[in-house]
Structure formats: C-alpha cells, structure tokens
Scaffold this motif. Structure first.
Motif, mmCIF file in Angstrom:
data_model
loop_
_atom_site.group_PDB
_atom_site.id
_atom_site.type_symbol
_atom_site.label_atom_id
_atom_site.label_comp_id
_atom_site.label_asym_id
_atom_site.label_seq_id
_atom_site.Cartn_x
_atom_site.Cartn_y
_atom_site.Cartn_z
ATOM 1 N N ARG A 25 14.301 47.734 18.166
ATOM 2 C CA ARG A 25 13.256 48.260 19.065
ATOM 3 C C ARG A 25 13.248 49.795 19.106
ATOM 4 N N GLU A 26 14.304 50.427 18.584
ATOM 5 C CA GLU A 26 14.428 51.886 18.693
ATOM 6 C C GLU A 26 13.785 52.616 17.505
ATOM 7 N N ARG A 27 13.878 52.003 16.333
ATOM 8 C CA ARG A 27 13.440 52.702 15.112
ATOM 9 C C ARG A 27 11.938 52.945 15.129
ATOM 10 N N LYS A 28 11.549 54.128 14.680
ATOM 11 C CA LYS A 28 10.124 54.460 14.588
ATOM 12 C C LYS A 28 9.655 54.294 13.136
ATOM 13 N N TRP A 29 8.464 53.735 12.999
ATOM 14 C CA TRP A 29 7.881 53.485 11.680
ATOM 15 C C TRP A 29 6.609 54.314 11.528
ATOM 16 N N LYS A 30 6.400 54.827 10.337
ATOM 17 C CA LYS A 30 5.193 55.616 10.048
ATOM 18 C C LYS A 30 4.026 54.661 9.833
ATOM 19 N N PHE A 31 3.058 54.666 10.757
ATOM 20 C CA PHE A 31 1.897 53.773 10.688
ATOM 21 C C PHE A 31 0.703 54.534 10.114
ATOM 22 N N ILE A 32 0.098 53.970 9.069
ATOM 23 C CA ILE A 32 -1.072 54.593 8.418
ATOM 24 C C ILE A 32 -2.274 53.662 8.606
ATOM 25 N N PRO A 33 -3.282 54.067 9.407
ATOM 26 C CA PRO A 33 -4.428 53.175 9.669
ATOM 27 C C PRO A 33 -5.253 52.910 8.413
ATOM 28 N N LYS A 34 -5.786 51.692 8.318
ATOM 29 C CA LYS A 34 -6.734 51.333 7.262
ATOM 30 C C LYS A 34 -8.109 51.011 7.860
ATOM 31 N N ALA A 35 -8.123 50.687 9.154
ATOM 32 C CA ALA A 35 -9.382 50.492 9.880
ATOM 33 C C ALA A 35 -9.646 51.741 10.712
ATOM 34 N N LYS A 36 -10.869 51.878 11.235
ATOM 35 C CA LYS A 36 -11.183 53.060 12.048
ATOM 36 C C LYS A 36 -11.883 52.631 13.339
ATOM 37 N N ALA A 37 -11.804 53.494 14.337
ATOM 38 C CA ALA A 37 -12.421 53.196 15.632
ATOM 39 C C ALA A 37 -13.906 52.906 15.432
ATOM 40 N N GLY A 38 -14.397 51.889 16.127
ATOM 41 C CA GLY A 38 -15.804 51.486 15.978
ATOM 42 C C GLY A 38 -15.982 50.273 15.092
ATOM 43 N N GLU B 290 7.423 49.723 4.416
ATOM 44 C CA GLU B 290 8.712 49.260 4.947
ATOM 45 C C GLU B 290 9.866 49.607 4.015
ATOM 46 N N THR B 291 9.656 49.376 2.709
ATOM 47 C CA THR B 291 10.616 49.817 1.686
ATOM 48 C C THR B 291 9.798 50.430 0.553
ATOM 49 N N GLU B 292 10.510 50.903 -0.480
ATOM 50 C CA GLU B 292 9.801 51.485 -1.626
ATOM 51 C C GLU B 292 8.936 50.443 -2.341
ATOM 52 N N ILE B 293 9.250 49.145 -2.128
ATOM 53 C CA ILE B 293 8.549 48.076 -2.847
ATOM 54 C C ILE B 293 7.492 47.406 -1.977
ATOM 55 N N VAL B 294 7.771 47.260 -0.670
ATOM 56 C CA VAL B 294 6.917 46.424 0.192
ATOM 57 C C VAL B 294 6.075 47.278 1.133
ATOM 58 N N GLU B 295 4.765 47.033 1.070
ATOM 59 C CA GLU B 295 3.811 47.631 2.000
ATOM 60 C C GLU B 295 3.543 46.588 3.093
ATOM 61 N N HIS B 296 4.025 46.862 4.291
ATOM 62 C CA HIS B 296 3.902 45.912 5.404
ATOM 63 C C HIS B 296 2.530 46.109 6.050
ATOM 64 N N ARG B 297 1.701 45.072 6.003
ATOM 65 C CA ARG B 297 0.333 45.176 6.518
ATOM 66 C C ARG B 297 0.278 44.674 7.957
ATOM 67 N N ILE B 298 -0.120 45.539 8.861
ATOM 68 C CA ILE B 298 -0.219 45.176 10.288
ATOM 69 C C ILE B 298 -1.603 44.583 10.520
ATOM 70 N N MET B 299 -1.621 43.316 10.951
ATOM 71 C CA MET B 299 -2.885 42.593 11.070
ATOM 72 C C MET B 299 -3.290 42.402 12.533
ATOM 73 N N VAL B 300 -4.589 42.130 12.736
ATOM 74 C CA VAL B 300 -5.087 41.787 14.071
ATOM 75 C C VAL B 300 -4.468 40.452 14.475
ATOM 76 N N PRO B 301 -3.890 40.357 15.689
ATOM 77 C CA PRO B 301 -3.241 39.098 16.087
ATOM 78 C C PRO B 301 -4.238 37.944 16.190
ATOM 79 N N PHE B 302 -3.732 36.708 16.062
ATOM 80 C CA PHE B 302 -4.576 35.523 16.196
ATOM 81 C C PHE B 302 -5.152 35.465 17.609
#
Length: 583
Positions: free
Chosen positions: A112-125, A139-151
């Motif tokens: 819960r402490e670690r900060k992650w660099k978040f890069i938006p792909k969607a925009k306001a509106g 997340e790592t040099e190999i994996v791009e972790h995609r943050i999705m809209v929750p169900f």
C-alpha cells in the motif's frame, strides 16, 4: 455479533450463532485472528475451513464474519510477487516474521506504500464503460499493467491525471448513473467466481512452446487446457519450466499446490535466475508465483488454485495471453478429500468427494480465449496446464480419470522413457491432442500445408514401430523385411533425433515451428527416397551408411539464424539416395 465454536477437527471448525453469515464468507476465529472461510451452513451452524493451524483452540472461541467472500487483490505489484494460497505475500511475511509464518498474522496482500507512475490513456470527457483502459503502469520492463474501468461502472470520465499514486489513491473520477465514483488502481475479486467477458471464442491457434514433441504431435491451443500426468521422477517439473520459459504467453502464473517444500524451493530459486529468451530480462519479471507447500494448512491448498486462476483472468482481461501452471491438481484433490471427510460427506471413489469432477471442471472451464469487455474489444486468453501426480503412476485413479474427461490435451509422462534418459518423457503411444485438426487453417497459412501431413507420417511410423517391436522380441530383427527394417530405423531417427530434446542445450532447448517443419521434411523425404531405393533393390546397409543420415541426426543443432543449412542436407540426401536407387 460473534458466533461461538462448538467443535474443532483439524482445519474444520463448527460454529453456532452464525445465522447472519453467508456461504463462502471469510471469518476471523478467536482472539488470534485465524483466517477461515464458511463452506457449509445448517441453520445457525456454520462449517468453517481455517487456512491456518488450529492447535490450541477449544470450544467457545469467538468467530467474526467479515461479510465478504475470499477475494484476490488485483493491482500493480502482482508481477514478480510470491504469494501463499490465500495471496499473502511470502517475501513480506519473511522479513516481518522470519522463516515460519505466525498464526493470525495480518498483512496487506499488495504493497500500500509504494507509488506507481500512472500514465493516462483516456482523457476527461470520454465516455467509458467496464473493461476500458484508463491508463497504464509499467510494472516491470516486460509487463505494461493496464488499469481498467471496474465492472459495474459506466459513464463520463470527469478527471484523470498523470502522476505517482499508491494503489489505493484515486486516479480518476467517473460520473455514473449512481453518482460520481472515484477509481483507484486496486481491485478485489471473489476467487471462486469467474471474471466476466464479452464472448468466448473457439481456440484456433497454437500456443507454441518450442518443445518438438508438444508442438508437432500434441499441440495445445491458446486458451486450451492440458494435463501432464506422470509418476515421480518422470520430469513434470522440467516440462513445466520449459513451458514457462518458452511458451509464447505474455504472463506466467505458477501455482505450486501441495508440492514438497524442497521442490518449491527449487522453483523459487530457479525462476528468478531463468532468463526470458524474448527480452533477456529475468523470467520472473512476467511471472506470478503462488507457493503452497505440502506442510502448509490443507485448506489454503484448496484455495490456491482459485487464487491463481483469478489472477490469470485479470491479466487476460487486459488483452494478454496468460499460461497458468498448476502443480499439482492431485494434491489439491487430496485437500478436497480431507475437508470432505471432516464434513462427514458421503465419499465417492477412493474417498474423494462425489463433486470432485465438477470442481475440477470449474477450474479448467475458466481457461479459454475471449473477447474482453470494453468499447475497444481486446482478445485475451488463459491456457491452463495442470500436472497430475497419480499414486504409483496409476492413471486409472479418480483424479487422473476426472481430469481426462475435461482436458483436450494429454501429455502422458512415462517412467520407462525417463529411465532411458529420453526427455521430455512424453509417451507418444498414450498421449493425445484434440486441437490439432481444429488449427489446420492456421498451420497451413503460417507453417506450411504439409506440416500436419508430416505429423501424421510421424505418428504412423511410431505406431508401426510399436507393432514391429513385438515381432522383433519374438523372432529377432532378421525376420523382418528390408522395408520393415527401414520403418524401424526411421522410427529410431524420429525418437532419438526429433522427439528427444535437451532442455539444457542452448540450441536444442527451443525449436521454432519453421525449423520443426524442415526437420520433419528431412525425415519424411529420407524415408520416401530410401523406400524407393529398396524397391529398386538397393541394400539397406548401404542406405544406412549414407552421410546424410548422420546430418539428419545433427540437424537439431542448426541455429535458428542458419536454417538455410538445411538446403545442403536436402541436396546431399537426394544425391546419395537417388544414386543408390539407380544402382
């Protein structure tokens, strides 16, 4: 309101006063805070399987329901993670509590402490709905972790900003019909419930593994299911390591379910050292490990499979191809049997519960290739490979039989092949794949139209060898005709030079489909030309002395960059065997 324990039987606890609880709710038992899960309700009595050691507990202990089912935490921090069966981080526990996990410990599954660099792909509106990608975290040099809209979320994106966030801090706000919702990177999902998708597709392309016996004879499709049964020492773990290293999956989830502690230690030591051949980075940088050894509480072993498949589905929903290795489902079934016995349920075959088959099917059915949810449909897959450890290698026992009714690929490992040092020790006479014909169109377009014909040729040769072997044992090799002896020699080439593969040789450890095609064509053409020479009265001993035969044997060591070297072998073979045919 707390319930009270009335009976304690190993990991099973009976508590009364639980009328407000629901099936599969997570509970905390006694002042030690032991984690458990309700698996049966009768009136106000609940049967609870506890994921920790219950020694020292007695009747009258308090039981508190959390009101929530056992859930996996899904967010950046999963990759490279090593967890136990209920997703507690073993590395964190080790540094906090030492080598033995104390009972009732409570730590966050993800940092819960670690900060992650978040890069938006969607925009306001933007108008967004469940499954849409809001942004990415590398997340790592190999994996791009995609943050999705929750169900369950759908509406207009009010705000979203680039920055450094913990997994609990809001990264966006969505105006939904139920009001404005703040969205963080952390998601929770009940492990026993499959994650939704838009559409399930038919598997139509193979998951290429680079292992010749698998890719050629018994291929597995992306989104397919396979079982690897075999006795002790037949090489199940090495096969799974090879698949984890070379299979064209983006993410690997490895579940060590009830394995011996020393074997799991080997996995935990070896995986960080394995290099990912595609990127040169450690393989661990696209791997999640779930370790639940045989001395850990039996109930957590039962949960580990579900935790693993839930994590696999999460990455599938991002559009990744995920391979989950479960080693082994037999130990998981033994956990089911123990819990069933303590619940005093009516036993089925060999004491396993009557619902063994349906529980296995529940797990394997969560594999598949799907169109994910979201405005922009992504294709993702989960390929499930389960090791089965039948006692004494007996494939007629209930777990192996129930698994065979579900899976479509069966890689039967043979102790006799392993004793002969033939690895991978997959027995070609008992193994099968039901995917090969369904993927014909892909093979024809990608590898070559003759690939499946060559596959059939190899299967036929090996089958004929098995039949001729019976005659040889009875009356000796001299009783065979020259044509039959050529069949035996060709089968030997197939076995020793094609199916035998050295996992520790830098070239032989992986073979592309193009190279497999050329090797198969070499063996097929050798057989055809040699048979033609025999029909023209050439002597078999002269054919076997040809230099091309030795070159076919060494073809597996031709590197992927030098596949043009095969042309020279084809020329030599044609010249030598045609000369013998003309006398």
């Amino acid at each position: 309101m707390a319930g009270k324990t009335t009976k304690i039987s190993g990991p099973l606890i009976i508590a009364e006063g639980m009328s407000d609880a629901k099936l599969y709710d997570v509970v905390r038992v006694s002042d030690k805070g032991l984690v458990g899960e309700i698996i049966e309700l009768r009136g106000d009595k609940a049967s609870i399987q506890v994921y920790e050691e219950t020694s020292g507990l007695g009747p009258g202990e308090d039981v508190y329901s959390t009101g929530e089912p056992l859930s996996a935490e899904l967010a950046p921090g999963l990759i490279t993670g090593i967890f136990d069966g209920i997703q507690r981080p073993l590395t964190t526990l080790y540094f906090k509590y030492g080598e033995r996990i104390s009972r009732g410990v409570s730590v966050n599954n993800l940092d819960r402490e670690r900060k992650w660099k978040f890069i938006p792909k969607a925009k306001a509106g933007d108008t967004v709905k469940a499954g849409d990608v809001l942004g990415i975290v590398n997340e790592t040099e190999i994996v791009e972790h995609r943050i999705m809209v929750p169900f369950g979320y759908e509406g207009k994106l009010l705000s979203i900003e680039e920055g450094e966030y913990t997994i609990e801090e809001p990264i966006a706000e969505i105006a939904t019909k139920d009001g404005v919702k703040k969205v963080a990177m952390l998601r929770k999902w009940p492990v026993r419930k499959g994650r939704p998708y838009s559409q399930k597709l038919n598997p139509a392309m193979p998951m290429v593994t680079g292992q010749r016996v698998i890719d050629t004879l018994f291929p597995i499709a992306k989104g397919g299911v396979a079982a690897v049964p075999g006795p002790f020492g037949s090489g199940k773990t090495v096969v799974q390591h090879q698949l984890a290293k070379w299979a064209d999956a983006d993410i690997i989830v490895y579940v060590g379910c009830g394995e011996r502690g020393n074997e799991m230690t080997d996995v935990l030591n070896e995986f960080p050292e394995l290099k990912d051949p595609k990127t040169g980075e450690p393989l661990m940088k696209r791997t999640v490990l779930i370790a639940n050894t045989s001395d850990m509480p039996v109930a957590a072993r039962e949960a580990s499979i579900y935790t693993g498949i839930t994590i696999a589905e999460y990455f599938r929903d991002m559009g990744y191809n995920v391979a989950i290795m479960a080693d082994s489902t037999s130990r998981w079934a033994e956990a089911l049997r123990e819990m069933s016995g303590r619940l005093e349920e009516m036993p089925g075959d060999e004491g396993y519960p009557a619902y063994l088959s349906s529980r296995l099917a529940e797990f394997y059915e969560r594999a598949g290739i799907v169109k994910t949810l979201g405005t922009e449909e992504k294709i993702g897959s989960v390929t499930a490979i389960g090791a089965v450890s039948p006692p004494g290698g007996d494939l007629s026992e209930p777990v192996a039989q129930a698994t065979l009714r579900i899976v479509k690929v069966f890689w039967g490992l043979s102790a006799s092949l392993a004793y002969k040092r033939h690895f991978p020790a997959i027995d070609w006479l008992i193994s099968y794949s039901l995917y090969a014909d369904k993927m014909k169109e892909w093979y024809d377009g990608t590898v070559g139209e003759d690939f499946l014909n060559y596959r059939q040729f190899v299967m036929t040769i090996l089958q004929e060898e098995a039949e001729l072997d019976e005659i040889v044992r009875l009356v000796g090799m001299d009783a065979l005709s020259s044509k039959d002896r050529l069949t035996m020699e060709t089968a030997k080439i197939v076995r020793e030079d094609y199916l035998h593969q050295n996992a520790f040789h830098e070239v032989d450890t992986f073979t592309s489909l193009q190279k497999q095609f050329l090797m198969l064509k070499l063996i097929h053409d050798f057989y055809d030309l040699a048979m033609n020479a025999i029909e023209n009265y050439a002597d078999l001993s002269e054919i076997l002395k040809c230099s091309c035969k030795e070159k076919i044997g060494r073809a597996k060591y031709i590197t992927e960059e030098n596949l043009s070297d095969f042309d020279e072998i084809f020329k030599t073979m044609n010249a030598e065997l045609k000369a013998l045919a003309q006398g």
